[in-house]
Design a protein around this motif. Structure first.
Motif, short mmCIF file in Angstrom:
data_model
loop_
_atom_site.label_atom_id
_atom_site.label_comp_id
_atom_site.label_asym_id
_atom_site.label_seq_id
_atom_site.Cartn_x
_atom_site.Cartn_y
_atom_site.Cartn_z
N ILE A 13 -9.16 16.65 -27.26
CA ILE A 13 -9.12 18.02 -27.79
C ILE A 13 -10.51 18.62 -27.81
CG2 ILE A 13 -8.63 19.40 -29.87
CD1 ILE A 13 -6.41 17.29 -30.50
N ALA A 14 -11.47 17.81 -28.28
CA ALA A 14 -12.87 18.28 -28.32
C ALA A 14 -13.36 18.57 -26.91
CB ALA A 14 -13.75 17.24 -29.00
N LEU A 44 -14.96 21.94 -25.50
CA LEU A 44 -16.28 21.95 -24.86
C LEU A 44 -16.19 22.58 -23.47
CD1 LEU A 44 -17.70 18.44 -25.81
CD2 LEU A 44 -18.53 20.66 -26.59
N SER A 45 -15.08 22.28 -22.81
CA SER A 45 -14.88 22.81 -21.46
C SER A 45 -14.86 24.34 -21.48
CB SER A 45 -13.56 22.25 -20.90
OG SER A 45 -13.33 22.80 -19.64
N SER A 46 -14.27 24.88 -22.54
CA SER A 46 -14.23 26.35 -22.63
C SER A 46 -15.63 26.94 -22.84
CB SER A 46 -13.30 26.76 -23.78
OG SER A 46 -13.87 26.39 -25.01
N ARG A 47 -16.54 26.07 -23.28
CA ARG A 47 -17.93 26.51 -23.43
C ARG A 47 -18.80 26.00 -22.28
NH1 ARG A 47 -18.55 28.29 -28.81
NH2 ARG A 47 -20.81 28.31 -28.59
N GLU A 84 -19.32 19.76 -19.92
CA GLU A 84 -18.48 18.69 -19.41
C GLU A 84 -18.39 17.56 -20.45
OE1 GLU A 84 -16.50 17.91 -16.89
OE2 GLU A 84 -16.46 15.83 -17.53
N ALA A 85 -17.14 17.19 -20.83
CA ALA A 85 -16.91 16.23 -21.92
C ALA A 85 -17.53 14.86 -21.65
CB ALA A 85 -15.41 16.09 -22.16
N THR A 86 -17.52 14.44 -20.37
CA THR A 86 -18.04 13.10 -20.06
C THR A 86 -19.53 12.97 -20.35
OG1 THR A 86 -18.37 13.76 -17.78
CG2 THR A 86 -16.31 12.63 -18.29
N ARG A 87 -20.17 14.08 -20.58
CA ARG A 87 -21.61 14.04 -20.86
C ARG A 87 -21.90 13.91 -22.35
NH1 ARG A 87 -25.20 15.52 -17.07
NH2 ARG A 87 -24.31 15.96 -15.04
N VAL A 88 -20.90 14.18 -23.19
CA VAL A 88 -21.17 14.19 -24.64
C VAL A 88 -20.17 13.40 -25.50
CG1 VAL A 88 -22.54 16.30 -24.82
CG2 VAL A 88 -20.06 16.46 -24.70
N LEU A 89 -18.97 13.18 -25.02
CA LEU A 89 -17.96 12.55 -25.87
C LEU A 89 -17.72 11.09 -25.46
CD1 LEU A 89 -15.37 15.47 -26.09
CD2 LEU A 89 -17.02 14.77 -27.82
#
Lengths: 306, 298
Positions: free
Chosen positions: B219-220, B224-227, B230-235
């Motif tokens: 979900i996060a 993040l994608s909408s902002r 890229e999720a793989t860089r932070v989550l």
């Protein structure tokens, strides 16, 4: 000898154990008494280093963690059902034996000692409380430790089990080991224990032998009965505090020798002359009256009236 | 330490749930891998009456007549894609990892639930020894089961190929690298689960966490994608998925990098994702470690 020194434990604002110090002698069974919530289990956990708190406990002058194989120094039973319910009793003990560096051959020996050999392959999840206690005791004695710390080991045992436990613990102590055992079965404790450590509301109330504990609570008193009660009361009243009690007299702070001699000198025949002693339970209730954390309604009313 | 290790191995291997969960996990993976690989037949619409409709702007559109039933034929594709085995591993191993993590969580949770932690801590003398032993036993268990999962998935794939007479192109991949990534994924997920259960000490909360946290991560990731991040860089779980996402790397067209110039919007490299995940793992373990040493036994 176990030396507990200045044990202290605080939970947020509540002082659960308040600077308690005592010793547990080898060769003896030491009973650990206190009302519910007095801090008995917490004290035991502090002694074993399971809870973080103040003070220290030395086993023959060393901390438990300083021994290479602590399981061979101290055996514990803190909770009856401290086992995985589907791991068999034998495997449970094998796990503990492996952790403590104890030979596996010892597992079947202790199962035999506590009478659980027939159910060794069964998961203890369906054991009765008494059987669970026996398994806990088996775990405690697995490493043939010099010290046993047992929290309420008699809970759930049947009369035969209690008898067995009493004899077992006394024999264990007689072999030069020290047994430190808490129990609410005070009649049982009076038969089993040599010494007592009594706490209430986290504080040490008293330590000593069982007899000294009872004496401290009851004082010395003698019950005497005579056909000439009025004359006897007058004669004894000159030396002691005397009160009427159950068709006789209760003479405080006196011995049977003293009362017998006075009556004989006065030519008063005696029908009964007995030393009044209270039970350990009476003594416990009297000494811990002000330390009861949780009281029933009747106790509260009684306490309030005192 | 050796006696603590021996005891812990005995603990994990003398509980029925360990075997039940592993068998279920391996069965599910093997079964569905076989089914997915051998499903070579598919239905394709080959005819159906098409009608032309004039639209308001004057153009004409062809579309199937909804009243006219389409005609299908069954087609068979016996040539598997080159990445089929990798795809099977990518799908199968995480399923087994989830079950393996539950076993590891149970392994630690039972110490607190059944209060055997008192025996464990006294026998282990030092709390860090107890924790190191749990880590070592869990890691060994996860490694063994992951290797079994890789073996079973591969065997199921080749069983389907043999039985259904399929063709798999030459597999000239770096299998050591692929194995390491799958193992890294499993160890990462499992040890994260172990840290969580050691911290929360509650079986229900521990098991729930390993299911809920990846969902929250997803979900996060969407937020993040909408902002444009890229999720793989932070989550953590997105990063972990990047590690196990084999087909993404071995099928070039699956890397959605074309035309993206903002580096934050590019998926992390495997090395980068590993670094991101390790940061989370190490931070969590530091908290767990300090907590385990300082808190009461249970």
């Amino acid at each position: 000898m176990i030396e507990a020194q200045n044990l202290t434990k605080k939970y947020k604002k509540k002082l659960a154990v308040d600077d308690i110090s005592f010793t547990v002698e080898t060769g003896k069974v030491t009973g650990f008494l206190g009302p519910n919530g007095a801090g008995k289990s917490t004290t035991m956990r502090l002694m074993l280093g399971l809870d973080n708190g103040g003070g220290k406990t030395l086993f023959d002058g060393k901390r438990l963690a300083d021994y290479a194989e602590p399981s061979k120094v101290v055996g514990i039973l803190l909770e009856a059902k401290a086992f995985h319910p589907t791991r068999s009793a034998r495997n449970h003990l094998k796990v503990l034996a492996a952790a403590g560096g104890i030979p596996e051959s010892r597992v079947d020996e202790v199962l035999d000692v506590v009478g659980l050999s027939d159910v060794a392959k069964k998961g203890p999840g369906k054991f009765s409380l008494g059987m669970s206690q026996r398994l806990g005791i088996a775990a405690a004695i697995l490493g043939k430790p010099k010290y046993l710390l047992l929290d309420e080991p008699a809970n759930g045992l049947d009369p035969e089990g209690i008898h067995w436990l009493r004899k077992f613990l006394k024999d264990y102590a007689d072999e030069g080991n020290a047994v430190f055992v808490s129990s609410h079965l005070l009649s049982e404790m009076s038969l089993m224990a040599d010494n007592l450590v009594v706490i209430g509301k986290g504080k040490l109330i008293t330590t000593g032998t069982v007899q000294s504990f009872i004496d401290a609570a009851s004082g010395k008193s003698v019950f005497v009965r005579s056909g000439k009660l009025g004359a006897l009361q007058k004669t004894l009243g000159a030396s002691f505090t005397v009160s009427k009690h159950d068709n006789g007299l209760l003479v405080s702070d006196a011995t049977t020798d003293q009362v017998g001699q006075i009556a004989f000198d006065a030519g008063l025949p005696l029908l009964e002359l007995t030393s009044q002693s209270i039970t350990l339970e009476d003594a416990f209730l009297e000494i811990t009256a002000d330390s009861q954390e949780y009281k029933t309604h009747n106790q509260s009313k009684k306490g309030g009236g005192q | 330490m050796l006696s603590t290790l021996k005891s812990d191995f005995r603990k994990i291997l003398t509980v029925r749930s360990t075997y039940i969960l592993v068998v279920i996990a391996l069965f599910l993976t093997t079964f569905f891998t076989y089914l997915g690989t051998s499903a070579v037949s598919y239905q394709e619409q080959v005819s159906g009456k098409v009608t032309e409709q004039k639209l308001p702007d004057g153009t004409t559109e062809s579309r199937p007549d909804p009243n006219d039933p389409p005609v299908y034929v069954t087609k068979t594709e016996r040539n598997l894609s080159k990445e089929k085995l990798i795809s099977n591993l990518q799908e199968g191993v995480p399923v087994v990892t989830l079950f393996t993590t539950v076993v590891v969580v149970l392994f630690m949770a039972h110490e607190f639930r059944y209060n055997t932690i008192a025996y464990t801590l006294i026998a282990g003398r030092r709390r860090y020894v107890v924790l190191l032993s749990k880590l070592a036993v869990s890691a060994t268990f996860i490694t063994v089961v992951t290797l079994l999962a890789i073996g079973f998935t591969t065997a199921a794939t080749f069983a389907a190929i043999g039985i259904k007479d399929l063709t798999l192109p030459a597999q000239d991949f770096n299998w050591l690298y692929i194995g390491a990534r799958l193992l890294g994924y499993s160890l990462g997920f499992g040890l994260l689960g172990l840290a969580i259960i050691t911290l929360v000490r509650n079986l229900t909360a521990g098991v729930a966490a390993i299911f809920v946290l990846p969902t929250l991560d997803a979900i996060a990731g969407a937020l993040l994608s909408s902002r444009n991040i890229e999720a793989t860089r932070v989550l953590p779980f997105s990063a972990l998925d990047r590690i196990s996402g084999l087909t993404r790397d071995f099928t070039p067209q699956n890397m959605p990098t074309d035309g993206i110039t903002d580096v934050q919007r590019l998926p992390a490299t495997v090395l980068g994702a590993s670094f991101v995940f390790l940061l989370y793992l190490v931070a969590l373990w530091l908290i767990t470690w300090v907590s385990f040493l300082r808190r009461d036994a249970n």
